[in-house]
Design an enzyme around this catalytic site. Structure first.
Site, PDB file in Angstrom:
ATOM      1  CB  CYS A 193       3.403  -1.172   6.021  1.00  0.00           C
ATOM      2  SG  CYS A 193       4.848  -1.077   4.955  1.00  0.00           S
ATOM      3  CG  HIS A 221       2.507   2.369   1.464  1.00  0.00           C
ATOM      4  ND1 HIS A 221       1.867   1.175   1.250  1.00  0.00           N
ATOM      5  CD2 HIS A 221       3.480   2.119   2.388  1.00  0.00           C
ATOM      6  CE1 HIS A 221       2.432   0.241   1.998  1.00  0.00           C
ATOM      7  NE2 HIS A 221       3.408   0.798   2.699  1.00  0.00           N
ATOM      8  CG  ASP A 248       0.394   1.995  -1.851  1.00  0.00           C
ATOM      9  OD1 ASP A 248       1.497   1.968  -2.421  1.00  0.00           O
ATOM     10  OD2 ASP A 248       0.156   1.398  -0.787  1.00  0.00           O
TER      11      ASP A 248
END
Length: 213
Positions: free
Chosen positions: A92, A181, A149
């Protein structure tokens, strides 16, 4: 043993990220998971929404983060049992840092990025994004992105894949169907077991290929 720096998510050095470092150690690597928010203190809780959290991380200069990655690698290379080649893996928020390190930290021999942001508007603290430094990437880059995502869509992954090819860089960009995600984080609802398993197998193979064991 080769070494790996594990770069945490935007939420800081969580138990999940510590567990990733342990998994790497069990796989034969020396791993360090640094808390890159040490100077700033704990990240704001999600109860306040993403706004305060984004303000918090956006105040941290990229040069500081990359300097800490380099310091982590120096620690691995000059410890009691010095590591050999060293890589980075980020998740991330840390995925973006990992991709930048592939270009900006000379001691990085391989990089893996899980759903890190590829492009964005420049700021004084974040003057470039991974797509801007592909031409300077010296470390082979493996990327993992979720097809579902919405923040980092497959079109962004395709853009990075094309840039790596255009600059003749060693890289592999994977997009996982059915995954969104944070699909690797098994402590969250976003966890997608099949994609996580395949991505981890590819990550270990990447490090074996470019770092040795």
């Amino acid at each position: 043993r080769p070494g790996v720096i594990v770069i945490h998510e935007i939420f800081g050095l969580s138990e999940h990220i510590q567990d990733v470092a342990c998994r790497l150690a069990l796989a034969g690597f020396d791993a360090i998971a640094p808390d890159l928010f040490t100077r700033e203190g704990a990240a704001p809780p999600m109860s306040g929404g993403f706004g305060p959290l984004m303000d918090f991380v956006n105040k941290i200069p990229d040069r500081q983060l990359l300097g800490d990655v380099k310091a982590g690698i120096d620690r691995l290379k000059h410890g009691a049992e010095p590591a050999g080649k060293c890589g980075v893996v980020g998740f991330c928020w840390g995925g973006r840092v990992s991709m930048l390190a592939a270009a900006e930290v000379a001691s990085v021999n391989a990089a893996v990025a899980y759903y890190g942001r590829i492009s964005g508007p420049p700021t004084p603290n974040q003057p470039v994004y991974p797509i801007d430094v592909v031409a300077r990437m010296h470390a082979p880059l493996l990327g993992h992105f979720g097809a579902l995502d919405t923040g980092i869509p497959p079109t962004e992954a395709a853009k990075l894949r094309d840039a790596l090819a255009a600059h003749h860089k060693a890289g592999e960009i994977n997009v996982y169907e059915g995954a969104g995600h944070a699909f690797n984080n098994d402590t969250r609802e976003s966890f997608h077991p099949a994609s996580s398993k395949l991505a981890w197998e590819r990550t270990l193979a990447w490090f074996h290929r470019y770092l040795g064991l």
